[in-house]
Design an enzyme around this catalytic site. Structure first.
Site, PDB file in Angstrom:
ATOM      1  N   GLY A  50       0.810  -1.213   0.000  1.00 57.53           N
ATOM      2  CA  GLY A  50       0.000   0.000   0.000  1.00 57.53           C
ATOM      3  C   GLY A  50       0.846   1.268   0.000  1.00 57.53           C
ATOM      4  O   GLY A  50       0.520   2.249  -0.677  1.00 57.53           O
ATOM      5  N   GLN A 157      -7.934   0.097   3.278  1.00 59.85           N
ATOM      6  CA  GLN A 157      -8.766  -0.447   4.364  1.00 59.85           C
ATOM      7  C   GLN A 157     -10.142  -0.898   3.868  1.00 59.85           C
ATOM      8  O   GLN A 157     -10.874  -1.548   4.602  1.00 59.85           O
ATOM      9  CB  GLN A 157      -8.941   0.608   5.461  1.00 59.85           C
ATOM     10  N   GLY A 178      -2.066  -6.052  -0.086  1.00 61.86           N
ATOM     11  CA  GLY A 178      -2.437  -7.467   0.016  1.00 61.86           C
ATOM     12  C   GLY A 178      -2.774  -7.939   1.419  1.00 61.86           C
ATOM     13  O   GLY A 178      -3.724  -8.692   1.625  1.00 61.86           O
ATOM     14  N   CYS A 303       1.354   1.450  12.675  1.00 68.05           N
ATOM     15  CA  CYS A 303       2.675   1.946  12.310  1.00 68.05           C
ATOM     16  C   CYS A 303       3.176   2.976  13.301  1.00 68.05           C
ATOM     17  O   CYS A 303       4.366   3.163  13.454  1.00 68.05           O
ATOM     18  CB  CYS A 303       2.633   2.569  10.920  1.00 68.05           C
TER      19      CYS A 303
HETATM   20  N1  PLP Z   1      -2.876   3.154   3.560  1.00 69.93           N
HETATM   21  C1  PLP Z   1      -3.666   2.742   4.570  1.00 69.93           C
HETATM   22  C2  PLP Z   1      -5.018   3.368   4.739  1.00 69.93           C
HETATM   23  C3  PLP Z   1      -3.212   1.757   5.456  1.00 69.93           C
HETATM   24  O1  PLP Z   1      -3.995   1.363   6.462  1.00 69.93           O
HETATM   25  C4  PLP Z   1      -1.924   1.195   5.270  1.00 69.93           C
HETATM   26  C5  PLP Z   1      -1.393   0.182   6.198  1.00 69.93           C
HETATM   27  O2  PLP Z   1      -1.825   0.036   7.294  1.00 69.93           O
HETATM   28  C6  PLP Z   1      -1.151   1.654   4.181  1.00 69.93           C
HETATM   29  C7  PLP Z   1      -1.663   2.627   3.359  1.00 69.93           C
HETATM   30  C8  PLP Z   1       0.209   1.091   3.929  1.00 69.93           C
HETATM   31  O3  PLP Z   1       0.124  -0.198   3.411  1.00 69.93           O
HETATM   32  P1  PLP Z   1       1.383  -1.195   3.490  1.00 69.93           P
HETATM   33  O4  PLP Z   1       1.563  -1.526   4.945  1.00 69.93           O
HETATM   34  O5  PLP Z   1       0.968  -2.367   2.665  1.00 69.93           O
HETATM   35  O6  PLP Z   1       2.551  -0.494   2.910  1.00 69.93           O
END
Ligand code: PLP
Length: 366
Positions: A50, A157, A178, A303
Site C-alpha cells: 500500500g 482499508q 495485500g 505503524c
Molecule cells: N494506507 C492505509 C489506509 C493503510 O492502512 C496502510 C497500512 O496500514 C497503508 C496505506 C500502507 O500499506 P502497506 O503496509 O501495505 O505499505
C-alpha cells in the site's frame, strides 16, 4: 502460492517455457484483480504494498503533470504513506492543501471543490480511514477532484468490506495492500486508469508496462489476487458478521465503561472497526493489559503505536492531545466469534476501571 516458490520458479520476462508458466500465472492474477476492480487488466499494476502504491500514485501524477500545475489536495487524516509523500513534494516546491474533516471524520465533497485552483493536478482522498474506520463518499467527492485533475483514493482499508468497482467510484487511481484482505505482506496493487498521465519512479527493465520496473513477485501476486477475489466474494457475509460483533462492542463499551466515547461517524464506518477514547487513561497501558490477556489491539495506527504521539487523525477530529492519547482501536475479522467479544468486553471494562485507580498511569484529567 506454494508451487511458485518451488517448481514454477520462472521469470515471467523469460521467453522459455519455464518463464512462460510464470507469465501465465501473472496474467491470470491480473485478470482476477481486474474483475474485482471492474477495470481492464492492463490498468492493474502490481506493487510492493500500500505504501508503494500511494507513493507511486501521488509522485507519478504530480511529476507527470508538473508543467500544468503544482497544487495537490489531500486530507489531514490520510495514512502517513500519503501524508509524508505530500510533505516530501512540498519540500520540492509543490503546494499541498490538507483538507480538514468534520468532527465525525468525514471529508465534505464541497470542501474539495472549494480548494481547487487552476494549478491543481491531483486530489487524493482515502476511501476508509485506517484508525477510525470512517468511510468517505468517494463517488460524490471524485467528480469535484476530476474537474481539476486526477483523483486518487487509498482504498487499502476498504478491500474485503466495500465495493471496489473503480467505474462506480469514479477514480483515476486506487491503492490496495495485500495483507489487509488476508493476502501476503509486501504486495499491493495500483489501479491506473488507461491514459492517465503517470511517471514511474521505479525505472529499469520496464515491467508492468513501464509503470513499475523489477522482476514480478509471482508467489505474492498470485496470493494477493486469490485473496482479493475470495475476500470480495465474501464481502457481504464478512460485513454482516463483523458489523454484528462491532455493534455489540460499541453498545457494551459505551454502556459499561464510564466516560468512553466512540471516535468517528457512528454509522458511516467500516463494519470491522471500533475506535474509542477513554479520557483519563493512556492508550499504552490499555494495549499492554489487553495483550497480557491475549487480545491484540492497537492505539492510533499500528505503524505509529510504540510512540506516545497522539494520533493525527483524532487531533484532526478536534480532540485534545490528552484525550487522543487514550484511544483504543479494535478491529475484527471474519473469524472472530461472539465468545471472543464477550471475553474482550469483560477484560476491557475491568482493565480501564483498574487503570483509572492507578494515579501513576492516569493523565491529569482523570
Ligand atoms: N494506507 C492505509 C489506509 C493503510 O492502512 C496502510 C497500512 O496500514 C497503508 C496505506 C500502507 O500499506 P502497506 O503496509 O501495505 O505499505
Amino acid at each position: 502460492m506454494t508451487p511458485y516458490f518451488t517448481e514454477l520458479f520462472g521469470n515471467p520476462s523469460s521467453i522459455h517455457a519455464v518463464g512462460q508458466q510464470a507469465r501465465y500465472a501473472l496474467d491470470e492474477a491480473r485478470d482476477r484483480v481486474a474483475r474485482v476492480l471492474n477495470c481492464r487488466a492492463r490498468e492493474v499494476v502490481f506493487t510492493g504494498g500500500g505504501t508503494e502504491s500511494d507513493n507511486a500514485a501521488i509522485v507519478g501524477v504530480a511529476t507527470a503533470l508538473q508543467e500544468t500545475g503544482n497544487h495537490i489536495i489531500t486530507t489531514s487524516v490520510e495514512h502517513h504513506a500519503v501524508l509524508h509523500t505530500c510533505q516530501h513534494l512540498e519540500s520540492q516546491g509543490y503546494d499541498v492543501t490538507y483538507l480538514p474533516v468534520d468532527s465525525d471524520g468525514i471529508v465534505q465533497p464541497d470542501a474539495v471543490s472549494r480548494a481547487i485552483t487552476d494549478r491543481t493536478t491531483l486530489v487524493s482522498v482515502m476511501y476508509a480511514n485506517n484508525e477510525i474506520g470512517v468511510v468517505n463518499p468517494i463517488p460524490e467527492i471524485a467528480p469535484g477532484g476530476q474537474a481539476a485533475g486526477l483523483f486518487h483514493t487509498d482504498a487499502v482499508q476498504a478491500a474485503g468490506y466495500l465495493d471496489l468497482d473503480v467505474r462506480k467510484l469514479g477514480v483515476d487511481l486506487l491503492s490496495l495492500s495485500g495483507h489487509k484482505f488476508h493476502g501476503p505482506k509486501g504486495t499491493g496493487v495500483l489501479f491506473i486508469r488507461r491514459g492517465a498521465p503517470f511517471l514511474p519512479f521505479l525505472l529499469g527493465g520496464g515491467q508492468e508496462r513501464e509503470r513499475r520496473s523489477g522482476t514480478e513477485n509471482i508467489p505474492g501476486i498470485v496470493g494477493l489476487s486469490v485473496a482479493l477475489e475470495t475476500a470480495n466474494s465474501q464481502r457481504e457475509e464478512s460485513s454482516r458478521h463483523c458489523a454484528a460483533l462491532r455493534d455489540r462492542i460499541v453498545d457494551q463499551v459505551l454502556a459499561r465503561v464510564r466516560g468512553s466515547r466512540l471516535n468517528g461517524h457512528p454509522t458511516q464506518r467500516l463494519p470491522n472497526n471500533a475506535n474509542f477514547s477513554f479520557p483519563g487513561v493512556e492508550g499504552e497501558p490499555i494495549l499492554l493489559g489487553l495483550d497480557m490477556a491475549g487480545v491484540a489491539a492497537s492505539s492510533g495506527s499500528a505503524c505509529s503505536s510504540g510512540s506516545l504521539e497522539p494520533s493525527h487523525v483524532l487531533l484532526a477530529l478536534g480532540q485534545s492531545a490528552e484525550v487522543a492519547r487514550g484511544s483504543l482501536r479494535l478491529t475484527l475479522g471474519k473469524d472472530n466469534t461472539d465468545e471472543q467479544v464477550d471475553y474482550l468486553l469483560d477484560v476491557l471494562v475491568d482493565l480501564v476501571e483498574r487503570l483509572r485507580q492507578l494515579p501513576s498511569l492516569t493523565t491529569a484529567g482523570s
